[in-house]
Design a protein around this motif. Structure first.
Motif, short mmCIF file in Angstrom:
data_model
loop_
_atom_site.label_atom_id
_atom_site.label_comp_id
_atom_site.label_asym_id
_atom_site.label_seq_id
_atom_site.Cartn_x
_atom_site.Cartn_y
_atom_site.Cartn_z
N SER A 163 17.26 54.25 67.67
CA SER A 163 17.21 52.56 67.77
C SER A 163 16.13 51.87 66.80
O SER A 163 15.78 52.47 65.89
CB SER A 163 16.71 52.19 69.31
OG SER A 163 15.20 52.08 69.17
N TYR A 209 16.21 57.25 72.97
CA TYR A 209 16.98 55.85 72.67
C TYR A 209 16.45 54.93 73.68
O TYR A 209 16.75 54.72 74.82
CB TYR A 209 18.28 56.07 72.62
CG TYR A 209 18.88 54.75 71.72
CD1 TYR A 209 18.77 53.62 72.10
CD2 TYR A 209 19.39 55.29 70.43
CE1 TYR A 209 19.22 52.73 71.14
CE2 TYR A 209 19.92 54.18 69.41
CZ TYR A 209 19.73 52.93 70.03
OH TYR A 209 20.25 51.89 69.09
N THR A 212 14.47 48.35 74.08
CA THR A 212 14.01 47.68 72.98
C THR A 212 13.86 46.11 73.13
O THR A 212 14.54 45.66 73.92
CB THR A 212 14.66 47.98 71.48
OG1 THR A 212 15.96 47.77 71.65
CG2 THR A 212 14.16 49.45 71.00
N LYS A 219 21.09 51.34 74.27
CA LYS A 219 22.38 51.06 73.77
C LYS A 219 23.25 52.25 74.27
O LYS A 219 24.67 51.93 74.37
CB LYS A 219 22.25 51.55 72.30
CG LYS A 219 23.61 51.72 71.45
CD LYS A 219 23.39 52.20 69.90
CE LYS A 219 25.08 52.00 69.24
NZ LYS A 219 24.77 52.47 67.89
#
Ligand SMILES: O=P(O)(O)OC[C@H]1O[C@](O)(COP(=O)(O)O)[C@@H](O)[C@@H]1O
Ligand SMILES: [Mg+2]
Ligand SMILES: [Mg+2]
Length: 281
Positions: A163, A209, A212, A219
């Motif tokens: 990320s 991951y 954020t 994602k």
């Protein structure tokens, strides 16, 4: 289930050929998560759908590249969620890519996942099947030959931090920095399949991951990417969490939902859980 594994092997050979010779250009379409689909994504999806359509044991399928669940055979026992070509934009720079499959009974929830499979298209084509054990096969003369069982050590040496870094929470940045301070080496290609395959084969480490500021729910997609690898990591003696809980305990509200995710060996995942617990949401 064997006929499903055989179908995946057949699709892998066709997709390998497609990668070698196919058009890597963009299509004019977007998928449900808003990514522009490559012609390779669409063609791989068609290959897999056409092969699964023939199997009476498959009740329904759902693809990362399609909006809705496709019903196949009413009497079928299994449901399959798949990402036909993960990391497809990496084909243009000749890095490894993969296909990911989660096989479910009854519904598409983590607790009903009964097997998971992935294929890595790299210098070699390798296929990993997780049921109670995790087994790796390699394509040799157009046949998949058994190579080895996969088991993670309690602790590894690799760190794959995904990320956009300037969107990380400060405590997540500190966690990743501390892991590097402890001597871990960076291994991140941007292809989830080869990155997770490397950690599995090298005995352990951490792939993350996170959520954020630009993507609070991460994602990677639960059904097509996160759940199948969570199943594989757990069966290989590792863990998969969203920072707070097992990803396989997450309640999916939509087939295209995403989730923060961390995959790794026990020591690294316990470290993630501790840091996330201390720092809250
Ligand atoms: O470039 P980022 O943000 O680190 O994201 C990389 C991740 O995105 C993906 O490419 C997503 O998959 P798709 O190519 O199927 O959209 C993963 O393979 C990979 O782990
Ligand atoms: Mg993907
Ligand atoms: Mg994809």
């Amino acid at each position: 289930m064997t006929e499903i594994f055989d179908a995946i092997k057949k699709s892998a050979i066709e997709i390998r050929n497609l990668i070698q010779t196919g058009d890597t250009g963009k299509s004019t379409q977007e998928n449900s998560t808003g990514d522009t689909q490559l012609k390779l994504d669409i063609a791989s999806d068609e290959i897999i759908e056409n092969i699964f359509k023939e199997l009476k044991s498959v009740k329904a399928i759902v693809s990362e590249e399609q909006e809705n669940i496709v019903s196949l055979h009413k009497e079928g026992k299994y449901l399959i969620a798949y990402d036909p070509l993960d990391g497809s934009s990496l084909v243009d720079v000749n890095l490894s890519v993969g296909s990911i499959f989660g096989i479910y009974e009854n519904d598409f929830t983590g607790k009903n996942l009964v097997a998971a499979v992935y294929v890595v298209y790299g210098p070699r084509v390798e296929l990993v099947i997780a049921t109670d054990e995790v087994k790796m096969y390699r394509l040799i003369n157009n046949e998949f030959k058994f190579i080895q069982n996969i088991k993670l050590n309690e602790k590894g040496k690799l760190n794959a931090p995904g990320s956009t870094q300037n969107c990380w929470a400060p405590f997540h940045k500190k966690l990743i920095d501390d892991i590097f301070e402890d001597g871990y080496r960076l291994r991140y290609s941007g292809g989830m399949v080869p990155d997770l395959h490397q950690i599995l084969l090298k005995g352990g480490g951490l792939f993350s991951y996170p959520g954020t500021t630009d993507r609070p729910k991460g994602k990677l997609r639960q059904l097509f990417e996160v759940f199948p690898f969570a199943y594989i990591y757990e069966k290989a003696n590792g863990q998969a969490v969203d920072g707070f809980q097992r990803v396989l305990d997450i309640q999916t509200t939509h087939i295209h939902d995403t989730s923060p995710c961390f995959f790794g060996s026990n020591e690294e995942i316990n470290r993630v859980l501790k840091v996330y617990k201390e720092n809250g949401k």
